[in-house]
Design a protein around this motif. Structure first.
Motif, short mmCIF file in Angstrom:
data_model
loop_
_atom_site.label_atom_id
_atom_site.label_comp_id
_atom_site.label_asym_id
_atom_site.label_seq_id
_atom_site.Cartn_x
_atom_site.Cartn_y
_atom_site.Cartn_z
N ARG A 68 0.82 -1.20 0.00
CA ARG A 68 0.00 0.00 0.00
C ARG A 68 0.86 1.26 0.00
O ARG A 68 0.35 2.38 -0.11
CB ARG A 68 -0.92 0.00 1.22
CG ARG A 68 -1.86 -1.20 1.28
CD ARG A 68 -2.77 -1.12 2.52
NE ARG A 68 -3.70 -2.24 2.58
CZ ARG A 68 -3.47 -3.36 3.26
NH1 ARG A 68 -2.33 -3.50 3.91
NH2 ARG A 68 -4.36 -4.33 3.28
N ASP A 69 2.17 1.08 0.17
CA ASP A 69 3.09 2.22 0.23
C ASP A 69 4.17 2.01 -0.82
O ASP A 69 5.26 1.52 -0.53
CB ASP A 69 3.70 2.33 1.63
CG ASP A 69 4.63 3.53 1.75
OD1 ASP A 69 4.50 4.46 0.93
OD2 ASP A 69 5.48 3.53 2.67
N ARG A 70 3.86 2.39 -2.05
CA ARG A 70 4.74 2.09 -3.18
C ARG A 70 5.51 3.33 -3.63
O ARG A 70 5.05 4.46 -3.44
CB ARG A 70 3.92 1.53 -4.35
CG ARG A 70 3.13 0.29 -3.99
CD ARG A 70 2.37 -0.24 -5.19
NE ARG A 70 3.29 -0.60 -6.26
CZ ARG A 70 2.91 -0.89 -7.50
NH1 ARG A 70 1.61 -0.84 -7.81
NH2 ARG A 70 3.81 -1.21 -8.41
N PRO A 71 6.69 3.14 -4.23
CA PRO A 71 7.46 4.29 -4.71
C PRO A 71 6.72 5.03 -5.82
O PRO A 71 5.89 4.46 -6.54
CB PRO A 71 8.75 3.66 -5.25
CG PRO A 71 8.81 2.29 -4.65
CD PRO A 71 7.40 1.86 -4.45
N ALA A 72 7.05 6.31 -5.96
CA ALA A 72 6.50 7.09 -7.06
C ALA A 72 7.19 6.69 -8.36
O ALA A 72 8.27 6.09 -8.36
CB ALA A 72 6.70 8.58 -6.79
N ALA A 73 6.57 7.02 -9.47
CA ALA A 73 7.17 6.75 -10.78
C ALA A 73 8.44 7.55 -10.96
O ALA A 73 8.60 8.63 -10.38
CB ALA A 73 6.17 7.07 -11.89
N GLY A 74 9.38 7.02 -11.74
CA GLY A 74 10.64 7.70 -11.99
C GLY A 74 10.50 8.74 -13.09
O GLY A 74 9.40 9.11 -13.50
N ALA A 75 11.67 9.21 -13.59
CA ALA A 75 11.67 10.28 -14.59
C ALA A 75 11.20 9.79 -15.95
O ALA A 75 10.78 10.58 -16.79
CB ALA A 75 13.07 10.87 -14.70
N GLY A 76 11.28 8.49 -16.20
CA GLY A 76 10.87 7.98 -17.50
C GLY A 76 11.09 6.48 -17.56
O GLY A 76 11.62 5.86 -16.64
N GLY A 77 10.69 5.87 -18.66
CA GLY A 77 10.86 4.44 -18.84
C GLY A 77 9.86 3.65 -18.02
O GLY A 77 8.96 4.18 -17.38
N SER A 78 9.99 2.34 -18.05
CA SER A 78 9.11 1.45 -17.31
C SER A 78 9.91 0.26 -16.79
O SER A 78 10.97 -0.09 -17.33
CB SER A 78 7.95 0.96 -18.20
OG SER A 78 8.44 0.36 -19.38
N ASN A 79 9.40 -0.37 -15.72
CA ASN A 79 10.10 -1.46 -15.05
C ASN A 79 9.23 -2.70 -15.00
O ASN A 79 8.07 -2.63 -14.57
CB ASN A 79 10.46 -1.05 -13.62
CG ASN A 79 11.34 0.19 -13.59
OD1 ASN A 79 12.42 0.21 -14.17
ND2 ASN A 79 10.88 1.23 -12.91
N VAL A 80 9.78 -3.82 -15.42
CA VAL A 80 9.08 -5.10 -15.37
C VAL A 80 9.91 -6.06 -14.53
O VAL A 80 11.08 -6.31 -14.83
CB VAL A 80 8.86 -5.69 -16.77
CG1 VAL A 80 8.19 -7.05 -16.68
CG2 VAL A 80 8.01 -4.75 -17.62
N LEU A 81 9.32 -6.58 -13.47
CA LEU A 81 9.97 -7.58 -12.62
C LEU A 81 9.66 -8.96 -13.17
O LEU A 81 8.49 -9.30 -13.38
CB LEU A 81 9.48 -7.45 -11.18
CG LEU A 81 9.94 -8.53 -10.21
CD1 LEU A 81 11.46 -8.51 -10.05
CD2 LEU A 81 9.24 -8.38 -8.86
N VAL A 82 10.69 -9.75 -13.40
CA VAL A 82 10.51 -11.11 -13.92
C VAL A 82 11.02 -12.09 -12.87
O VAL A 82 12.15 -12.00 -12.40
CB VAL A 82 11.27 -11.30 -15.24
CG1 VAL A 82 11.07 -12.71 -15.78
CG2 VAL A 82 10.81 -10.28 -16.26
N ILE A 83 10.16 -13.03 -12.49
CA ILE A 83 10.45 -13.99 -11.44
C ILE A 83 10.43 -15.39 -12.04
O ILE A 83 9.49 -15.75 -12.76
CB ILE A 83 9.40 -13.92 -10.31
CG1 ILE A 83 9.28 -12.49 -9.78
CG2 ILE A 83 9.74 -14.88 -9.19
CD1 ILE A 83 8.07 -12.29 -8.87
N GLY A 84 11.44 -16.18 -11.76
CA GLY A 84 11.48 -17.56 -12.21
C GLY A 84 10.84 -18.48 -11.19
O GLY A 84 11.24 -18.51 -10.03
N SER A 85 9.82 -19.24 -11.60
CA SER A 85 9.10 -20.14 -10.71
C SER A 85 9.52 -21.58 -10.97
O SER A 85 9.77 -21.97 -12.12
CB SER A 85 7.59 -20.01 -10.94
OG SER A 85 6.89 -21.05 -10.29
N ASP A 86 9.58 -22.38 -9.91
CA ASP A 86 9.96 -23.78 -10.07
C ASP A 86 8.78 -24.72 -9.84
O ASP A 86 8.94 -25.84 -9.39
CB ASP A 86 11.10 -24.15 -9.12
CG ASP A 86 10.68 -24.08 -7.65
OD1 ASP A 86 9.52 -23.71 -7.38
OD2 ASP A 86 11.50 -24.39 -6.78
#
Length: 508
Positions: A68-86
């Motif tokens: 519920r307490d997330r960082p603000a957006a940066g100056a530009g670009g986008s971020n994708v988190l990729v998680i490997g599941s087993d």
């Protein structure tokens, strides 16, 4: 998890309710599978004719566990988190997975696509990195208390479910980096084998001969030759064996394996580009890739994947970079080197590339839209010292006399308010620790910049305190008084997708 369409089963991509893997043979594939599948989906999904095919293969997870307490957006670009599941569901079981009832993830990376649409950087997180796991949602709706000094990969196991907890891993990454994660993608490795076959094999390189005993250290003998030294092409099970390799190469560490998996992914991206972006080449790749994905609701339809893919269509191989989070060993685990890591996150927030370029897609200061010099900007006031307004208690955790007073003088010179100095309860500290109470994480990171290699540690006590270790006592004379300069993160440190596939393949 929900499914966009029942068509997934028709493509052989069904996901059953299988058990989670343990820390066995399947662990090594996760980094490469994650890196490979996510990058490729984002690169190849950008054609309208794939819409229905992709939509039928997309599975989503709920977003109710996001912080519920997330960082603000940066100056530009986008971020994708990729998680490997087993997960052992479906075809994963026959590919050599471990055992257990808890979904695990020993790898993850953050893909930053810059605002200019011409650069991308994937930052890998070592699975054993010691971090703070923030409050995360359990399956019953309750939230866990934060944990300090926990291994990064343990975030995915919070709740002990077969499907894992991708929202908790996202919360952990956002707290660690200060970057807002726009999307999260979970991948399994059953689709990875199909993908490497669909592309016609991937060129790889081995720094030395590899034997059965390297794939299975419990074999008790060297066994037969599995991979010969030098370049070769692998697919399917052999591709999985390649990316699992850890023992017998370099220092046998997961850090070295990350290097080879990054090289593998670079080679796969290059192979896809070489095959061409035409329907007959892309359809089997897209089907294999999306069948292995579970995504947040923001990427849960083909048109959303398409929109993101279009942001990557102009990124060439040289501007596709791979980097590992700045780290050092701390016993059997990995510590995050916060001065260096913080500089990296600051670069990404500002949309600067690894060589310091502004990639935000906006005009640089001092230039107008027509490229001509603009009027000089008014002078800005001198900035206050970075430590202004931050109070710090300093403790000597060594037997070196006067160390706390020396550090206190450095901190005062940087604008910090030193609340006091004292001898720590233990004088056997090898590494400097910056401890902080609730709500003081940003202040603690500012303090840690002045102690290269320091470990951040959250506790219940209020305020910020520094316990000096031998690493500070052994610092060269004159090495204090200012934060360490960020390391050079140019072409020599980051791997490009067009680099020699036989270069920089191990660590140690």
């Amino acid at each position: 998890m929900t499914r966009s369409h029942a068509a997934r089963a028709a493509h052989g991509g069904g996901r059953g309710a299988g058990d989670g893997l343990g820390r066995g043979a399947g662990r090594g594939v996760r980094t490469a599978a994650a890196l490979t599948l996510s990058v490729l989906v984002l690169l190849v999904a950008g054609s309208g004719w794939l819409y229905l095919q992709l939509n039928g293969d997309i599975t989503t997870f709920g977003a109710d566990g996001f912080s519920r307490d997330r960082p603000a957006a940066g100056a530009g670009g986008s971020n994708v988190l990729v998680i490997g599941s087993d997960s052992r569901a479906g075809g994963n079981r026959r590919l050599g997975g471990g055992e257990g009832d808890v979904g695990r993830s020993d790898t993850a990376f953050l893909l930053h696509v810059y605002g200019d649409g011409r650069h991308a950087l994937a930052v890998s997180f070592p699975r054993d990195a010691l971090v703070e796991i923030p409050s995360c949602r359990m399956p019953d709706g309750s939230w866990t208390p934060p944990r300090s000094g926990a291994m990064f990969n343990s975030a995915f196991t919070v709740g002990s479910t077969v499907k894992g907890n991708p929202a908790c891993t996202q919360n952990t990454v956002e707290q660690l980096t200060g970057l807002r994660v726009d999307h999260t993608v979970v991948v399994d490795f059953a689709g990875f084998a199909a993908l490497t076959t669909a592309v016609g094999g991937v060129p790889v390189c081995l720094p030395q001969d590899v034997y059965q005993g390297d794939l299975n250290p419990n074999l008790g003998s060297r066994g037969t030759l599995v991979f010969a030294r030098g370049p070769q092409t692998v697919s399917g099970q052999r591709a999985l064996d390649y990316v699992r390799l850890r023992h017998g190469l370099g220092d046998g560490s997961d850090i070295g394996r990350i290097k080879r998996q990054q090289a593998f992914t670079a080679a796969l991206v290059k192979k896809v580009r070489a095959r061409g972006m035409n329907p007959s080449a892309l359809l089997p790749l897209a089907r294999a890739a999306t069948a292995a994905l579970t995504v947040d609701p923001g990427l849960g339809t083909a048109d959303r994947l398409l929109a993101f893919a279009l942001a990557m269509k102009d990124i060439d191989l040289h501007n596709t970079k791979f980097l590992t989070l700045p780290w050092r060993y701390q016993g059997a685990r990995v510590a995050v080197v916060h001065p260096d890591a913080d500089a990296l996150w600051a670069d990404l927030r500002a949309d600067r590339t690894v060589d310091g370029q502004d990639a935000g897609g906006t005009a640089r200061p001092g230039a107008t839209d027509d490229g001509k010099a603009a009027a000089p900007a008014p002078a800005t006031p001198t900035a206050a010292p970075p430590g202004t307004g931050i109070g710090v208690a300093v403790y000597n955790g060594t037997t070196v006399p006067g160390l706390a007073a020396h550090a206190a003088a450095e901190l005062r010179a940087a604008g910090f308010t030193v609340l006091g100095t004292a001898t720590a309860a233990s004088q056997q500290h090898a590494v400097t620790v910056v401890a902080y109470g609730p709500g003081r994480d940003v202040q603690a990171r500012t303090v840690a910049r002045y102690f290269p290699g320091a470990v951040l540690q959250q506790g219940a006590a209020p305020g910020v305190g520094v316990t000096l270790g031998r690493d500070y006592a052994d610092r060269p004379a004159g090495g204090g008084g200012a934060p360490a300069a960020p390391p050079e993160r140019g072409a020599g440190a980051a791997r490009s997708a067009d680099d020699d596939p036989c270069s920089d393949l191990s660590y140690g």
